[in-house]
Design a protein around this motif. Structure first.
Motif, PDB file in Angstrom:
ATOM      1  N   GLN A  68      -7.798  13.882  24.395  1.00 57.36           N
ATOM      2  CA  GLN A  68      -6.912  12.741  24.610  1.00 57.36           C
ATOM      3  C   GLN A  68      -5.531  12.955  23.987  1.00 57.36           C
ATOM      4  N   ARG A  69      -5.456  13.773  22.938  1.00 60.60           N
ATOM      5  CA  ARG A  69      -4.147  14.062  22.327  1.00 60.60           C
ATOM      6  C   ARG A  69      -3.211  14.669  23.367  1.00 60.60           C
ATOM      7  N   TYR A  70      -3.717  15.626  24.123  1.00 62.66           N
ATOM      8  CA  TYR A  70      -2.898  16.300  25.134  1.00 62.66           C
ATOM      9  C   TYR A  70      -2.619  15.378  26.322  1.00 62.66           C
ATOM     10  N   PHE A  71      -3.604  14.581  26.677  1.00 63.00           N
ATOM     11  CA  PHE A  71      -3.429  13.642  27.776  1.00 63.00           C
ATOM     12  C   PHE A  71      -2.342  12.619  27.442  1.00 63.00           C
ATOM     13  N   PHE A  72      -2.437  11.991  26.258  1.00 65.75           N
ATOM     14  CA  PHE A  72      -1.452  10.985  25.878  1.00 65.75           C
ATOM     15  C   PHE A  72      -0.085  11.604  25.601  1.00 65.75           C
ATOM     16  N   THR A  73      -0.061  12.850  25.169  1.00 70.25           N
ATOM     17  CA  THR A  73       1.213  13.558  25.009  1.00 70.25           C
ATOM     18  C   THR A  73       1.882  13.726  26.371  1.00 70.25           C
ATOM     19  N   ALA A  74       1.119  14.147  27.355  1.00 73.90           N
ATOM     20  CA  ALA A  74       1.666  14.327  28.705  1.00 73.90           C
ATOM     21  C   ALA A  74       2.122  12.996  29.295  1.00 73.90           C
ATOM     22  N   VAL A  75       1.333  11.951  29.106  1.00 80.52           N
ATOM     23  CA  VAL A  75       1.714  10.623  29.608  1.00 80.52           C
ATOM     24  C   VAL A  75       3.028  10.185  28.972  1.00 80.52           C
ATOM     25  N   ALA A  76       3.170  10.392  27.665  1.00 79.13           N
ATOM     26  CA  ALA A  76       4.401   9.995  26.969  1.00 79.13           C
ATOM     27  C   ALA A  76       5.603  10.776  27.488  1.00 79.13           C
ATOM     28  N   VAL A  77       5.446  12.073  27.686  1.00 81.78           N
ATOM     29  CA  VAL A  77       6.561  12.896  28.180  1.00 81.78           C
ATOM     30  C   VAL A  77       6.999  12.420  29.561  1.00 81.78           C
ATOM     31  N   VAL A  78       6.040  12.177  30.439  1.00 79.23           N
ATOM     32  CA  VAL A  78       6.363  11.700  31.794  1.00 79.23           C
ATOM     33  C   VAL A  78       7.020  10.323  31.725  1.00 79.23           C
ATOM     34  N   ALA A  79       6.488   9.428  30.903  1.00 79.13           N
ATOM     35  CA  ALA A  79       7.053   8.077  30.787  1.00 79.13           C
ATOM     36  C   ALA A  79       8.477   8.128  30.249  1.00 79.13           C
ATOM     37  N   ILE A  80       8.700   8.915  29.200  1.00 86.34           N
ATOM     38  CA  ILE A  80      10.043   9.020  28.623  1.00 86.34           C
ATOM     39  C   ILE A  80      11.018   9.612  29.644  1.00 86.34           C
ATOM     40  N   ALA A  81      10.573  10.602  30.385  1.00 81.79           N
ATOM     41  CA  ALA A  81      11.439  11.215  31.406  1.00 81.79           C
ATOM     42  C   ALA A  81      11.800  10.202  32.484  1.00 81.79           C
ATOM     43  N   TRP A  82      10.818   9.452  32.981  1.00 84.60           N
ATOM     44  CA  TRP A  82      11.083   8.475  34.039  1.00 84.60           C
ATOM     45  C   TRP A  82      11.977   7.354  33.521  1.00 84.60           C
ATOM     46  N   LEU A  83      11.678   6.845  32.325  1.00 88.77           N
ATOM     47  CA  LEU A  83      12.496   5.771  31.756  1.00 88.77           C
ATOM     48  C   LEU A  83      13.926   6.245  31.513  1.00 88.77           C
ATOM     49  N   SER A  84      14.077   7.448  30.999  1.00 89.78           N
ATOM     50  CA  SER A  84      15.417   8.004  30.756  1.00 89.78           C
ATOM     51  C   SER A  84      16.186   8.162  32.063  1.00 89.78           C
ATOM     52  N   TYR A  85      15.522   8.683  33.076  1.00 97.17           N
ATOM     53  CA  TYR A  85      16.156   8.825  34.381  1.00 97.17           C
ATOM     54  C   TYR A  85      16.633   7.457  34.886  1.00 97.17           C
ATOM     55  N   SER A  86      15.764   6.451  34.754  1.00 93.09           N
ATOM     56  CA  SER A  86      16.115   5.106  35.213  1.00 93.09           C
ATOM     57  C   SER A  86      17.287   4.537  34.420  1.00 93.09           C
ATOM     58  N   ILE A  87      17.274   4.742  33.108  1.00 90.25           N
ATOM     59  CA  ILE A  87      18.360   4.234  32.265  1.00 90.25           C
ATOM     60  C   ILE A  87      19.687   4.890  32.641  1.00 90.25           C
ATOM     61  N   PHE A  88      19.679   6.196  32.842  1.00 86.34           N
ATOM     62  CA  PHE A  88      20.918   6.939  33.077  1.00 86.34           C
ATOM     63  C   PHE A  88      21.421   6.884  34.511  1.00 86.34           C
ATOM     64  N   PHE A  89      20.524   6.851  35.469  1.00 82.77           N
ATOM     65  CA  PHE A  89      20.956   7.062  36.845  1.00 82.77           C
ATOM     66  C   PHE A  89      20.756   5.888  37.795  1.00 82.77           C
ATOM     67  N   SER A  90      20.098   4.832  37.354  1.00 83.14           N
ATOM     68  CA  SER A  90      19.909   3.699  38.254  1.00 83.14           C
ATOM     69  C   SER A  90      21.021   2.682  38.044  1.00 83.14           C
ATOM     70  N   SER A  91      21.720   2.391  39.110  1.00 82.72           N
ATOM     71  CA  SER A  91      22.767   1.369  39.028  1.00 82.72           C
ATOM     72  C   SER A  91      22.233   0.030  39.526  1.00 82.72           C
ATOM     73  N   THR A  92      20.979  -0.026  39.898  1.00 81.58           N
ATOM     74  CA  THR A  92      20.419  -1.254  40.461  1.00 81.58           C
ATOM     75  C   THR A  92      19.554  -2.028  39.480  1.00 81.58           C
ATOM     76  N   ILE A  93      19.288  -1.481  38.294  1.00 82.55           N
ATOM     77  CA  ILE A  93      18.490  -2.247  37.331  1.00 82.55           C
ATOM     78  C   ILE A  93      19.401  -3.108  36.467  1.00 82.55           C
ATOM     79  N   SER A  94      18.866  -4.218  36.031  1.00 79.65           N
ATOM     80  CA  SER A  94      19.655  -5.133  35.212  1.00 79.65           C
ATOM     81  C   SER A  94      19.828  -4.591  33.803  1.00 79.65           C
ATOM     82  N   ALA A  95      20.762  -5.170  33.083  1.00 79.91           N
ATOM     83  CA  ALA A  95      20.986  -4.784  31.691  1.00 79.91           C
ATOM     84  C   ALA A  95      19.745  -5.076  30.862  1.00 79.91           C
ATOM     85  N   LEU A  96      19.081  -6.183  31.147  1.00 77.68           N
ATOM     86  CA  LEU A  96      17.862  -6.530  30.414  1.00 77.68           C
ATOM     87  C   LEU A  96      16.777  -5.480  30.657  1.00 77.68           C
TER      88      LEU A  96
END
Length: 168
Positions: A68-96
């Motif tokens: 589970q250590r490796y599984f949750f590590t992979a989940v965190a990396v994917v989540a951080i990557a997707w969230l970062s992409y959304s924060i930096f490159f999405s102009s359609t999400i609200s400030a909130l």
């Protein structure tokens, strides 16, 4: 409008880094102050201590044997990557939503750091009512939960993303 989105993105990065650093600093203090499984009552409903959680929320899969250590590590990396992409490159999400994603990303990064360095997540906050204890947690978990609540709140708001970005 692009400047407003850029400023909102910069503020979101500040939020994510702040959550991550606050989490790391508090966990370092815990590691220096407590032995594993030691706790101290600081209020009738609150103990501070040091516990390791190899699983996820509510100790989910904590006794799964190590994979589970490796599984949750992979989940965190994917989540951080997707969230970062959304924060930096999405102009359609609200400030909130941007801030919510930043809280979640900062929290996920804090717990990811623990998994990589300690092999498990360092928890140190124990809320309880009498003998009933909520599962121990940390500041990273607070960031994730508050961020998730803000995502829900943002999804219920009828305001446009551009108007929201100007308020961040």
């Amino acid at each position: 409008m692009k400047l407003q989105i850029w400023l909102g993105t910069l503020k979101a990065v500040f939020v994510a880094v702040s959550v991550f650093l606050a989490d790391i600093v508090t966990k370092a203090a815990v590691l220096q102050s407590f032995e594993l499984n030691q706790s101290v009552a600081v209020a009738p409903f609150l103990n501070l201590g040091f516990w390791l959680n190899p699983g996820a929320a509510f100790s989910f899969l904590s006794d799964a044997g190590g994979w589970q250590r490796y599984f949750f590590t992979a989940v965190a990396v994917v989540a951080i990557a997707w969230l970062s992409y959304s924060i930096f490159f999405s102009s359609t999400i609200s400030a909130l939503t941007r801030v919510a994603f930043a809280l979640i990303a900062g929290g996920a990064a804090g717990n990811l750091y623990d998994r990589l360095v300690h092999g498990a997540v360092v928890d140190w906050i124990d809320l309880h009512a009498g003998e009933w204890h909520w599962p121990a947690f940390n500041l990273a978990d607070c960031g994730i939960v508050i961020g998730a609540a803000l995502v829900v709140l943002a999804s219920l708001r009828p305001e446009s993303p551009t108007r929201e970005c100007s308020r961040l």
